[in-house]
Write an enzyme that holds these catalytic residues in place. Structure first.
Site, PDB file in Angstrom:
ATOM      1  N   LYS A   1      -1.571  39.054  -5.664  1.00  0.00           N
ATOM      2  CA  LYS A   1      -1.511  38.197  -6.905  1.00  0.00           C
ATOM      3  C   LYS A   1      -1.549  39.280  -8.167  1.00  0.00           C
ATOM      4  CE  LYS A   1      -3.429  34.771  -5.265  1.00  0.00           C
ATOM      5  NZ  LYS A   1      -3.196  33.264  -5.814  1.00  0.00           N
TER       6      LYS A   1
ATOM      7  N   HIS B   1       1.369  24.797   2.823  1.00  0.00           N
ATOM      8  CA  HIS B   1       0.143  24.877   1.716  1.00  0.00           C
ATOM      9  C   HIS B   1       0.880  23.277   1.649  1.00  0.00           C
ATOM     10  CE1 HIS B   1      -1.371  27.044  -1.490  1.00  0.00           C
ATOM     11  NE2 HIS B   1      -0.573  26.031  -1.878  1.00  0.00           N
TER      12      HIS B   1
ATOM     13  N   LYS C   1     -13.079  27.590  -5.677  1.00  0.00           N
ATOM     14  CA  LYS C   1     -12.747  27.632  -6.670  1.00  0.00           C
ATOM     15  C   LYS C   1     -11.871  26.128  -7.109  1.00  0.00           C
ATOM     16  CE  LYS C   1      -7.828  29.378  -7.573  1.00  0.00           C
ATOM     17  NZ  LYS C   1      -6.922  30.375  -7.673  1.00  0.00           N
TER      18      LYS C   1
HETATM   19  C1  CAP Z   1      -5.380  31.119  -3.612  1.00  0.00           C
HETATM   20  C2  CAP Z   1      -3.891  30.212  -3.358  1.00  0.00           C
HETATM   21  C3  CAP Z   1      -4.035  28.638  -2.905  1.00  0.00           C
HETATM   22  C4  CAP Z   1      -4.408  28.234  -3.213  1.00  0.00           C
HETATM   23  C5  CAP Z   1      -4.249  26.595  -2.348  1.00  0.00           C
HETATM   24  C6  CAP Z   1      -4.402  30.037  -5.029  1.00  0.00           C
HETATM   25  O1  CAP Z   1      -5.626  32.090  -4.499  1.00  0.00           O
HETATM   26  O2  CAP Z   1      -2.892  31.314  -3.348  1.00  0.00           O
HETATM   27  O3  CAP Z   1      -2.448  28.553  -3.615  1.00  0.00           O
HETATM   28  O4  CAP Z   1      -6.487  28.615  -2.063  1.00  0.00           O
HETATM   29  O5  CAP Z   1      -5.506  25.217  -2.833  1.00  0.00           O
HETATM   30  O6  CAP Z   1      -2.734  30.287  -5.658  1.00  0.00           O
HETATM   31  O7  CAP Z   1      -4.756  29.650  -5.728  1.00  0.00           O
HETATM   32  P1  CAP Z   1      -7.120  32.946  -4.933  1.00  0.00           P
HETATM   33  P2  CAP Z   1      -6.579  24.914  -1.392  1.00  0.00           P
HETATM   34  O8  CAP Z   1      -7.623  33.849  -3.150  1.00  0.00           O
HETATM   35  O9  CAP Z   1      -7.086  34.463  -5.324  1.00  0.00           O
HETATM   36  O10 CAP Z   1      -7.806  31.979  -5.506  1.00  0.00           O
HETATM   37  O11 CAP Z   1      -6.346  25.984  -0.062  1.00  0.00           O
HETATM   38  O12 CAP Z   1      -7.235  24.146  -1.849  1.00  0.00           O
HETATM   39  O13 CAP Z   1      -4.543  24.073  -0.927  1.00  0.00           O
HETATM   40 MG    MG Z   2      -1.886  29.904  -4.072  1.00  0.00          MG
END
Ligand code: CAP
Ligand code: MG
Length: 430
Positions: A152, A270, A310
């Site tokens: 990130k 994903h 989140k």
């Molecule tokens: C998490 C993440 C993932 C999400 C996807 C983001 O980052 O990389 O893509 O978790 O959602 O871009 O938000 P953080 P899900 O850990 O920094 O929040 O798993 O619900 O499909």
């Molecule tokens: Mg992500």
């Protein structure tokens, strides 16, 4: 003269044959439409019917009609004859049970909750190539969750910066470095260059730790480009490819499953965009269904929520999705899940991700147990001492859960965890 034949698709109390597909829908009829007629319309439009009676209707058509056989409040079950469905074509299944019906004026809302797929339908699908045992063997990780992180900011790093963050992630004890869903091959971070540098850093991390390290590198694009990228990954000795499965589409995932399987690559799925159709409790398609579809077409793991992070999703949903992915047999659960026997189809891992940090690790593991892929991204890179310490803190939080001690107790002898708790405590991000 009757102008429609929707009620021909309703037979309350009908007992479906063992080879029929059973769908569970939530439905709300529009004003002036009875519940029976509403479900009859769904059964009709998703199988053989049209809006009006026909001049010619050969009697054998009856055998292909779907039958709405149970109505319980706003939930209904519909049975679909096996012969309606092309062998091994999950896309065609979607065109029926998840197709035109969502747009019918006669219903104000319609949600596909789940489907029971009989052995006669399943036999034409291969499912995941590895299964969870196979993935654990490949990664040489037993008895704890597999762990990973996305660099990130989620997009913006050069390939070199990305690989350096990846190296720190691996050195902190994580198994995987994951690309973000919107990172593919941009002008500032080309796929080829990222693969080259990630490979170099992976080799270094493996050498220094003696552990198996891997990555979910995002190949998402048109299918032909995905094939090229998958080949590149295999050539560089990777064992995974990542696909944004919803936006790429079921058909390309099916093609890539076989292609990746031949190359020895597992597929990290994903689910970006899933909430466009699974967030409303009244309309669309549930995540349980998407998870089932993706196991059917053979991904090795798919995002399944955190309940405490989140993004939206409840504990119960997370548990049910995990069951759909991991178990060989699932029992129906109220109005959320139907029975399913997967037979010889291998299982897949749930992936918990989104807003996690070490302080939330025990909550997630209480929901999922140790058989999952745990992704903690912002929650390691935001650690006061940086990425490596963040990954260490997460591994320490996992140990605490396994040892049955509180994070605060563990933190007395685990510095990285203590620093993470100082910053985030048990904060649940919104
Ligand atoms: C998490 C993440 C993932 C999400 C996807 C983001 O980052 O990389 O893509 O978790 O959602 O871009 O938000 P953080 P899900 O850990 O920094 O929040 O798993 O619900 O499909
Ligand atoms: Mg992500």
């Amino acid at each position: 003269m009757a102008i429609d034949w929707y009620m021909d698709f309703v037979e309350i109390g009908y007992k479906p044959a063992g080879d029929e597909l059973i769908c569970l829908y939530y439905f709300e009829p529009a004003e002036g439409i009875s519940k029976e007629e509403a479900v009859g319309r769904v059964a009709s439009e998703s199988s053989t019917g049209t809006w009006t009676t026909l001049f010619t209707l050969p009697p054998r058509m009856k055998d292909l009609q779907a039958t709405a056989f149970e109505i319980d409040g706003n939930f209904a079950k519909i049975a679909y004859p096996l012969a309606l469905w092309e062998e091994g074509n999950a896309v065609q299944l979607m065109s029926g049970i998840a197709g035109n019906i969502f747009g019918m004026k006669a219903l104000t809302n319609l949600r596909l909750v789940d489907v029971t797929l009989p052995p006669a339908y399943l036999q034409h699908f291969k499912g995941p190539h590895f299964g969870n045992d196979g993935i654990r063997d490949m990664m040489k990780v037993r008895g704890r969750p597999l762990t990973g992180a996305v660099p990130k900011p989620k997009i913006g790093f050069t390939a070199k910066e990305h690989a350096e963050v990846g190296y720190e992630t691996w050195m902190g004890g994580f198994d995987f470095v994951k690309d973000d869903e919107n990172l593919t091959s941009t002008s500032f971070n080309r796929f080829d260059e990222r693969v080259r540098l990630m490979t170099k850093m992976r080799n270094k991390a493996e050498q220094e730790t003696g552990e198996r390290k891997s990555a979910f590198i995002n190949i998402t694009a048109d299918t032909e480009t995905m094939k090229k990228r998958a080949q590149q990954l295999a050539d560089a000795g990777w064992n995974y490819a990542m696909i944004d499965v919803v936006v790429a589409g079921t058909a390309s995932v099916m093609t890539m499953r076989d292609y990746c399987s031949d190359l020895g690559l597992a597929i990290h799925a994903h689910r970006a965009m899933h909430a466009a159709f699974d967030r409303s409790p009244k309309h669309g398609i549930t995540m349980q269904f998407l998870a089932k579809l993706m196991r059917l077409v053979g991904v090795s793991q798919i995002h399944s929520g955190t309940a405490v992070g989140k993004l939206v999703g409840t504990k119960q949903e997370a548990t049910l999705i995990a069951d759909v992915l991991r178990e060989q047999k699932t029992k129906g659960f109220g109005t959320m899940l139907l029975d399913q026997d997967w037979g010889r189809i291998k299982n897949a891992f749930p992936v918990s991700s989104g807003g996690l940090h070490p302080g939330l690790v025990p909550d997630v593991l209480d929901i999922y147990g140790p058989d999952l892929v745990l992704l903690v991204s912002g929650g390691i890179h935001g650690h006061p001492k940086g990425t490596r310490a963040g990954a260490e803190a997460t591994m320490q939080a996992i140990e605490a859960w396994q040892e049955g001690v509180s994070l605060e107790e563990k933190a007395k002898s685990a510095q990285a965890l203590a620093q993470a708790l100082e910053k985030w405590g048990h904060h649940k991000p919104v």
